[in-house]
Design an enzyme around this catalytic site. Sequence first.
Site, PDB file in Angstrom:
ATOM      1  N   TYR A 268      -9.833 -14.061 -14.155  1.00 32.72           N
ATOM      2  CA  TYR A 268      -9.739 -12.776 -13.458  1.00 32.72           C
ATOM      3  C   TYR A 268      -9.293 -11.687 -14.423  1.00 32.72           C
ATOM      4  CZ  TYR A 268      -7.972  -9.165 -10.294  1.00 32.72           C
ATOM      5  OH  TYR A 268      -7.719  -7.973  -9.659  1.00 32.72           O
TER       6      TYR A 268
ATOM      7  N   ILE B 179      -9.008  -2.460  -0.317  1.00 33.65           N
ATOM      8  CA  ILE B 179      -9.033  -1.171  -1.019  1.00 33.65           C
ATOM      9  C   ILE B 179     -10.333  -0.421  -0.753  1.00 33.65           C
ATOM     10  CG2 ILE B 179      -9.094  -0.129  -3.320  1.00 33.65           C
ATOM     11  CD1 ILE B 179      -7.130  -2.309  -4.231  1.00 33.65           C
ATOM     12  N   GLY B 180     -11.453  -1.118  -0.768  1.00 32.59           N
ATOM     13  CA  GLY B 180     -12.731  -0.457  -0.530  1.00 32.59           C
ATOM     14  C   GLY B 180     -12.792   0.204   0.831  1.00 32.59           C
TER      15      GLY B 180
END
Length: 234
Positions: free
Chosen positions: A152, A13-14
């Site tokens: 998480y 995503i980055g």
Amino acid sequence: MENALITGATKGIGRAIAFAFAKQGLNLAICSRNVEDLTQMTNELLQVNPNIQVITRVTDCSIKQQVIDFATHAQQQLGFIKVLVNNVGIFEYASILDDDDEAFNRQMNTNVMPAYELYRYFGKTMMAARKGHIFNICSVASVAPVATAGTYGVTKAALYSLSNIMRLEMQEHGVKVTAILPGSTLTESWAGTDLNPDRFVAADDVAAAIISCYNMSSGANVDEVMIKPVLGQL
């Protein structure tokens, strides 16, 4: 020309977000733990838009001082950082009762701490300038946790809560804060899967949503965006 800082920007995503902002004409400060990845990505970004600056720094975002050093380096090289994308994160598949002794600290120090420290670093500057946009890459697990990835979910819920606090602190100063909650997204976490890509959100979909939020008028803030696979979570 405006400047954006993105953590964990060389993969998934980055990476998609970095290329989307490069096409928008923003200078970029990106970090990764791998210098070769940063060098290769810089070359690729400049091929997409040779008119931007790309500033890099090898950074382990789980270490507070390295996060602050990256922020300082970016600000010294580029000036005012208008866009902050808190993207870096790790996913560990385990129930809390099966976590190893360092699982909680490891995930908190990667999924929450960098966003907290970068907000503290850039927040007052944005406040004084009365402009800026902070994007926090949370997760569907922020609001719909699953027991098989317990810690998480806890850390992403903490990041989501931090986003809400940021927004409340910043709204009277004209600074925007948007929480992004992707569902199952086809990144390196799913390497080796034989599932059809259509079962996933694409990283480019997340980037497109961010660009849409970013390009809205100065009077509009998108509080949060949830993006899930059309056929449901995996």
